[in-house]
Design an enzyme around this catalytic site. Structure first.
Site, PDB file in Angstrom:
ATOM      1  N   SER A 151      11.505  69.740  40.153  1.00 48.99           N
ATOM      2  CA  SER A 151      11.697  69.767  41.601  1.00 48.99           C
ATOM      3  C   SER A 151      10.854  68.729  42.316  1.00 48.99           C
ATOM      4  O   SER A 151       9.835  68.251  41.806  1.00 48.99           O
ATOM      5  CB  SER A 151      11.328  71.154  42.149  1.00 48.99           C
ATOM      6  N   MET A 152      11.270  68.405  43.520  1.00 51.29           N
ATOM      7  CA  MET A 152      10.498  67.540  44.392  1.00 51.29           C
ATOM      8  C   MET A 152       9.097  68.133  44.557  1.00 51.29           C
ATOM      9  O   MET A 152       8.952  69.313  44.907  1.00 51.29           O
ATOM     10  CB  MET A 152      11.198  67.447  45.747  1.00 51.29           C
TER      11      MET A 152
END
Length: 230
Positions: A101-102
């Protein structure tokens, strides 16, 4: 510098970006430093085109080590598996089935989790293992249970966790069911979007506990997380 870029490609550059965004707090900085993101990425990744200026979505570390490193330390999500591992080509597969994920999302959710020292935490969606490693550093690996539906992803994440000295209970199974064998938990965090909170997660959380999950309206109900991350 765009939101996907760092001042300098590497852990320190990403720290600068995340602290400027006020998402990486002093509580989580030691964990970030102990288990940097690149240790939890496979050699083949699909970072997308955001800020990468390239035609091919796929990056293979032995072939393009500098590009791979730059992708690892951009504040952007990275796809690490397509179509449950069936697609490994240069473009995109049909469905991204695992990702890192970011970092902004990772630390925003961890902040929302509000863990206390030695809290028992259930993580739904082991993915690459990075989020589990951050939790292990914060509360101790003996207090972390992480569930992953994909056996190959779970196996690879377990190796990465062991390589950095952590051995949480890593379970292969349906995340929607949680893991009642070690319940109750002080905190539950899901690394996949959900359209509703499975009742099993609520049942397995202590009174006054916290459940954190990305909310995705219109997400089709499935027995597995529709989008595994971290």
């Amino acid at each position: 510098m765009t939101e996907h870029e760092t001042a300098e490609a590497g852990p320190d550059g990403l720290v600068s970006v995340l602290t400027q965004k006020v998402v990486l707090t002093s509580d989580w900085l030691p964990a970030y430093q102990r288990v940097p993101r690149h240790l939890f990425l496979p050699d083949t990744i699909w970072p997308g085109r955001a800020g990468m200026n390239r035609q091919d979505d796929r990056v293979i570390r032995p072939e393009e080590p500098d590009v791979w490193w730059q992708a690892a330390y951009r504040d952007a999500p990275i796809t690490t598996q397509w179509d449950d591992g069936a697609y490994t080509g240069p473009g995109k597969g049909k469905i991204p089935s695992s990702s890192s994920s970011m970092p902004t999302m990772v630390f925003s959710m961890l902040d929302a989790l509000s863990v206390e020292d030695e809290d028992r935490v259930l993580e739904i969606g082991t993915g690459t293992g990075w989020n589990a490693a951050l939790l292990c550093h914060r509360v101790g690996p003996e207090n972390v249970v992480t569930v992953e539906v994909d056996e190959a992803c779970a196996r690879e994440a377990r190796v990465r966790l062991q390589d950095v000295g952590f051995n949480p209970l890593a379970v292969v199974g349906d995340g929607a069911r949680g893991y009642p064998q070690k319940a109750p938990y002080d905190r539950v965090i899901a690394t996949c979007s959900v359209g509703s909170i499975p009742h099993a997660w609520v049942e397995q959380t202590k009174p006054g506990g916290v459940v954190v999950a990305p909310w995705g309206t219109g997400v089709r109900r499935r027995s597995r997380c529709p989008s595994r991350r971290r």
